[in-house]
Design an enzyme around this catalytic site. Sequence first.
Site, short mmCIF file in Angstrom:
data_model
loop_
_atom_site.label_atom_id
_atom_site.label_comp_id
_atom_site.label_asym_id
_atom_site.label_seq_id
_atom_site.Cartn_x
_atom_site.Cartn_y
_atom_site.Cartn_z
CD GLU A 1 -1.72 -2.43 1.30
OE1 GLU A 1 -2.48 -3.33 0.89
OE2 GLU A 1 -0.63 -2.67 1.88
CG HIS B 1 -11.12 -8.20 5.91
ND1 HIS B 1 -10.42 -9.04 6.73
CD2 HIS B 1 -10.49 -8.26 4.70
CE1 HIS B 1 -9.42 -9.59 6.08
NE2 HIS B 1 -9.43 -9.13 4.84
#
Length: 362
Positions: A97, A167
């Site tokens: 990322e 998540h």
Amino acid sequence: MSRSCVQRIGRWIPWVSKRGFSSSPSSSCIQKSGSEQGLKSLNLYSAINQALHIALDTDPRSYVFGEDVSFGGVFRCTTGLADKFGKKRVFNTPLCEQGIVGFGIGLAAMGNRAIAEIQFADYIFPAFDQIVNEAAKFRYRSGNQFNCGGLTIRAPYGAVGHGGHYHSQSPEAFFCHVPGIKVVIPRSPREAKGLLLSCIRDPNPIVFFEPKWLYRLAVEEVPEDDYMLPLSEAEVVRQGSDITLVGWGAQLSVMEQACLNAEKEGISCELIDLKTLIPWDKETVEASVNKTGRLLISHEAPVTGGFGAEISASIVERCFSRLEAPVARICGLDTPFPLVFEPFYMPTKNKILDAIKSTVGY
């Protein structure tokens, strides 16, 4: 759910799959959806996909990249893009990322529209330094000689019913503390398409959080044409006189249900979708609270340090003499996001309804 609610939040179907800103585009560029445009029933991920198609089709300097985006991504938001626009404009990246955002900053600094996807908002933290120390300060540190305003970072956020610790998080408040970037969260397919196109074309770096719970669940009529919705303009979704409710993203539908239940008990609720968290529309919220005398804020993120605290403090400063009760915050708990205990963690309709009644009866 009432017809008016369906028009604002979207039709619901069963789950089917396991500050340093530059000026915004001129008002002439803001095209709101109208009856003259063709409408198509879309869910939220399809509306996002349509917006990305338009962005790539209308600007050859636009690029979409991230983990697994070339075959559609885990939520299918980028389906068909690589086939239509080629792998030089829609491509996969390594699982890094920090590298995704760092690459996007460089791409945007060269005058391109860099649309970076972070697969889950929970995974945005390795890129935190690149976002807050590089992207947010790029324009300021050069005295506006150069910038990375063409950067848009997409990330699905929030609860999904079974996501657990890694998540399900809602990290928007981390980025609201950083001058130089904007934070935008849509509530529905129509809003998602118009706001995403505005973000991509805005001359500032933007973090665009997408409510993944609604990717397939929220369906509404969406204009097929290219249109944009203005940033930093909240919307009064529901008119009321007794209390003001403020939220964003997926939480709007939960708050709407609480408003409908409160109405059955004789309480008139005004519901506001903030849409843009930074810079947020203080004037719309202030005007509403001056009318109702009460304020309730709700979001999925933990209550301590959540963006609801900033809204509360600002409105107390602006509307102190008009408040009839303390500002209420119905938010996630101050714990890591749980798995089996998710129903206890979430700011549910019943929690909001109880807070509405206690605030109005204060």
